[in-house]
Design a protein around this motif. Structure first.
Motif, mmCIF file in Angstrom:
data_model
loop_
_atom_site.group_PDB
_atom_site.id
_atom_site.type_symbol
_atom_site.label_atom_id
_atom_site.label_comp_id
_atom_site.label_asym_id
_atom_site.label_seq_id
_atom_site.Cartn_x
_atom_site.Cartn_y
_atom_site.Cartn_z
ATOM 1 N N LYS A 166 0.828 -1.206 0.000
ATOM 2 C CA LYS A 166 0.000 0.000 0.000
ATOM 3 C C LYS A 166 0.864 1.259 0.000
ATOM 4 C CE LYS A 166 -4.038 -2.012 2.280
ATOM 5 N NZ LYS A 166 -4.904 -1.964 3.490
ATOM 6 N N GLU A 189 2.097 1.954 -3.500
ATOM 7 C CA GLU A 189 1.042 2.519 -4.334
ATOM 8 C C GLU A 189 0.787 3.987 -3.995
ATOM 9 O OE1 GLU A 189 -0.384 1.175 -6.917
ATOM 10 O OE2 GLU A 189 0.877 -0.592 -6.660
ATOM 11 N N ARG A 190 0.792 4.296 -2.703
ATOM 12 C CA ARG A 190 0.578 5.688 -2.292
ATOM 13 C C ARG A 190 1.732 6.563 -2.743
ATOM 14 N NH1 ARG A 190 -1.719 4.895 3.880
ATOM 15 N NH2 ARG A 190 -3.728 3.948 3.291
ATOM 16 N N LYS A 230 3.565 6.099 -5.393
ATOM 17 C CA LYS A 230 3.399 6.338 -6.826
ATOM 18 C C LYS A 230 2.381 7.440 -7.075
ATOM 19 C CE LYS A 230 4.458 1.604 -8.353
ATOM 20 N NZ LYS A 230 3.893 0.391 -8.986
ATOM 21 N N THR A 231 1.280 7.399 -6.323
ATOM 22 C CA THR A 231 0.231 8.414 -6.491
ATOM 23 C C THR A 231 0.742 9.796 -6.139
ATOM 24 O OG1 THR A 231 -1.448 6.766 -5.963
ATOM 25 C CG2 THR A 231 -2.101 9.073 -5.797
ATOM 26 N N ARG A 232 1.461 9.889 -5.027
ATOM 27 C CA ARG A 232 1.984 11.193 -4.604
ATOM 28 C C ARG A 232 2.991 11.746 -5.602
ATOM 29 N NH1 ARG A 232 1.747 9.012 0.739
ATOM 30 N NH2 ARG A 232 3.899 8.301 0.586
ATOM 31 N N ARG A 233 3.823 10.868 -6.155
ATOM 32 C CA ARG A 233 4.794 11.340 -7.145
ATOM 33 C C ARG A 233 4.092 11.874 -8.380
ATOM 34 N NH1 ARG A 233 7.547 6.650 -5.844
ATOM 35 N NH2 ARG A 233 6.978 5.688 -7.831
ATOM 36 N N GLY A 234 3.012 11.226 -8.775
ATOM 37 C CA GLY A 234 2.254 11.695 -9.927
ATOM 38 C C GLY A 234 1.653 13.052 -9.666
ATOM 39 N N GLU A 235 1.139 13.284 -8.479
ATOM 40 C CA GLU A 235 0.561 14.581 -8.136
ATOM 41 C C GLU A 235 1.639 15.651 -8.079
ATOM 42 O OE1 GLU A 235 -3.078 12.840 -5.374
ATOM 43 O OE2 GLU A 235 -1.348 13.890 -4.483
ATOM 44 N N LYS A 294 10.743 3.163 -5.919
ATOM 45 C CA LYS A 294 9.784 2.076 -6.124
ATOM 46 C C LYS A 294 10.157 0.857 -5.306
ATOM 47 C CE LYS A 294 8.306 3.336 -10.787
ATOM 48 N NZ LYS A 294 8.255 2.915 -12.174
ATOM 49 N N LYS A 318 10.534 7.567 0.355
ATOM 50 C CA LYS A 318 9.445 8.338 -0.216
ATOM 51 C C LYS A 318 9.830 9.802 -0.373
ATOM 52 C CE LYS A 318 5.994 5.391 1.926
ATOM 53 N NZ LYS A 318 4.996 5.327 2.969
ATOM 54 N N LYS A 350 9.896 12.461 -3.812
ATOM 55 C CA LYS A 350 9.188 13.706 -4.047
ATOM 56 C C LYS A 350 10.119 14.747 -4.646
ATOM 57 C CE LYS A 350 5.648 13.333 -0.498
ATOM 58 N NZ LYS A 350 5.105 13.950 0.714
#
Length: 329
Positions: A251, A254-255, A257-262, A296, A302, A306
């Motif tokens: 999890k 996955e989070r 990855k989402t934060r990096r995309g944002e 990854k 993390k 960023k």
């Protein structure tokens, strides 16, 4: 067979050391609950109905639910104060006629085998019971709780059968006086007696067999021979904490990855700081890509992920210049 208990039969001043063996065994076909798609076993977790958390065995106690739905929790300390029996003794209380005890009181059956040094008193008790056609009523504590039992003779062995307490046997009077107003005629009674006489015989246990169990075993054998089996992979006993940790890490990735995309799409705060750091350290696009890969693989990185995402957005020119250097290196 392996003895499940060792003790002694005590009657009067006579003491007979014995070993206890289970006289019966269950041959029912055992099934497991499995997933129909792949044959994987169904697992259950001990989950608290209030907070939904999984509960360890050490945190589980016994609970008694009252008639109004309240729960009384009983701990090991509570049970320690209850009366228990630890004596390894089958204490004979009395000898009663064999036909005096209703079989409905009988529970589990065990064979008693004497120690080598106690064969003579064992034979004395066995022959006395058989000669007098009596059973011995006794008390015994196989584990910690006392129970009633009877000793009787079967095929040259003394058999102990534990008994139910009187309040555990339901009263047949609860069904009322069945057939009180119904009377059979003499002709009907005569026909019933003729039918009974025609079917009268001695009981031979070997005349009967469990056809359901045999059919199930035959069905399983046919499926095995026909290749209709599913070899489910053996599950490693990793423990609940490890499984939870892996799930948490998945999890987290996955989070991340989402934060990096944002951050890549909207992150402009701190861009100058990241640009200056990028210029000072001479990092480029290839280095940024390497950091992404590292992020990854490890949820612990993390924060650097960023920053590298911000570097990609704010330092395009620096990235283009440093890229050839990384290739050359």
């Amino acid at each position: 067979m392996r003895a499940i208990w060792k003790g002694a039969v005590s009657f009067g001043l006579v003491n007979v050391p014995v070993r206890l063996y289970s006289a019966t065994e269950n041959h029912d076909v055992q099934f497991r609950q499995v997933h129909v798609a792949d044959g994987g076993r169904i697992r259950y977790k001990r989950v608290c109905s209030i907070d939904g958390d999984e509960v360890a065995y050490d945190d589980i106690a016994k609970g008694y639910e009252t008639e109004d739905g309240e729960m009384v929790v009983l701990t090991d300390e509570d049970f320690a104060d209850l009366p228990t029996r630890s004596s390894k003794e089958i204490s004979v209380e009395k000898f009663v006629p064999s036909d005096q005890i209703d079989p409905i009181y009988f529970d589990k059956t065990y064979y008693l085998e004497p120690d080598k040094s106690a064969v003579k008193p064992y034979v004395l008790l066995r022959d006395a019971l058989e000669g007098e056609d009596r059973m011995a009523v006794a008390t015994v504590a196989i584990r910690t709780r006392m129970t009633l039992a009877v000793l009787r003779v079967r095929e040259g062995m003394i058999v102990m059968q534990t008994m139910l307490w009187p309040d555990e046997v339901r009263d047949a009077g609860a069904f009322g006086d069945l057939g009180a107003d119904e009377k059979a005629t003499e002709k009907e009674m005569s026909m019933a007696q003729v039918l009974i006489d025609q079917l009268a015989d001695d009981f031979e246990p070997d005349d009967y067999e469990d056809d359901y169990a045999l059919a199930v075993k035959e069905l399983v054998r046919a499926k095995v021979e026909g290749g209709e089996v599913k070899a489910a992979p053996e599950e490693e006993d990793e423990g609940g904490e490890v499984v939870d940790l892996l799930a948490a890490l998945a999890k987290s990735v996955e989070r991340a990855k989402t934060r990096r995309g944002e951050s890549s799409a909207t992150g402009s705060d701190g861009g100058s700081k990241d640009s200056s750091e990028s210029g000072a350290k001479g990092s480029g696009a290839k280095k940024t890509t390497a950091k992404k890969t590292t992020a990854k693989k490890s949820a612990a990185k993390k924060a650097p992920a960023k920053k590298t995402a911000a570097k990609t957005t704010t330092s395009k020119s620096t990235a283009k210049k440093s890229a050839p250097k990384k290739k050359a290196g």
